[in-house]
Design an enzyme around this catalytic site. Structure first.
Site, mmCIF file in Angstrom:
data_model
loop_
_atom_site.group_PDB
_atom_site.id
_atom_site.type_symbol
_atom_site.label_atom_id
_atom_site.label_comp_id
_atom_site.label_asym_id
_atom_site.label_seq_id
_atom_site.Cartn_x
_atom_site.Cartn_y
_atom_site.Cartn_z
ATOM 1 N N GLY A 57 43.422 43.019 -0.601
ATOM 2 C CA GLY A 57 42.306 43.074 -1.534
ATOM 3 C C GLY A 57 41.268 44.060 -1.061
ATOM 4 O O GLY A 57 41.468 44.764 -0.069
ATOM 5 N N GLU A 105 49.632 48.486 7.103
ATOM 6 C CA GLU A 105 50.890 47.886 6.680
ATOM 7 C C GLU A 105 50.617 46.536 6.055
ATOM 8 O O GLU A 105 49.536 45.968 6.198
ATOM 9 C CB GLU A 105 51.855 47.722 7.856
ATOM 10 C CG GLU A 105 51.441 46.682 8.866
ATOM 11 C CD GLU A 105 52.474 46.463 9.961
ATOM 12 O OE1 GLU A 105 53.574 45.976 9.655
ATOM 13 O OE2 GLU A 105 52.156 46.805 11.117
#
Length: 153
Positions: free
Chosen positions: A43, A120
């Site tokens: 987010g 990642e």
């Protein structure tokens, strides 16, 4: 202090959990802006003309490669960052407002974000999350998710 005396940042995050009860796993992203990278919920900042829902979906796609469907609002969390702890040089404190949604994967495939604030994304068994280097939002979001699960039972 009046609302005009501080900055505000609205961000949207998703708790993406899959698996059977007792064997769930959660999607986390490795945030690279801290001194030491830490795991966080996928987010981030909501753009000016974007809804928080659209921001959460976009951010998950950017940080993980997955397309998600939001399953509901889990909660809102806010905190204040003093000027000395902000990434931008300023004398103004910032109120961070974080909107957290539940979500499920509906498409895409796991990839790395290029040129963003995460390096990642990875799935983790819920049981191993507490041992990870993480930001406080992970615990907050998972607590919100667990409350929502209990309310459904």
């Amino acid at each position: 202090m009046e609302f005009t005396d501080y900055d505000t940042r609205v961000a949207a995050y998703a708790v993406v959990v899959d698996g059977e009860p007792g064997a769930e796993r959660v999607l986390l992203a490795l945030w690279n802006e801290a001194e030491e990278p830490r795991w966080t919920l996928p987010g981030g900042g909501v753009e000016l003309r974007e809804t928080v829902e659209d921001g959460a979906v976009r951010e998950v796609r950017e940080e993980s490669g997955y397309d998600v469907e939001l399953t509901g609002l889990l909660g809102v969390h806010s905190y204040v960052i003093p000027p000395s702890r902000r990434f931008v040089r300023t004398r103004r404190p910032m109120k961070a407002l974080r909107v957290v949604f539940g979500a499920r994967v509906v498409g895409g495939s796991l990839t790395r974000e290029i040129g963003g604030t995460t390096d990642e994304a990875r799935w983790f068994d819920l049981a191993e999350v507490s041992a990870l280097p993480q930001v406080g939002l992970v615990e907050i979001g998972l607590e919100m998710w667990q409350r929502a699960q209990q309310a459904r039972r």
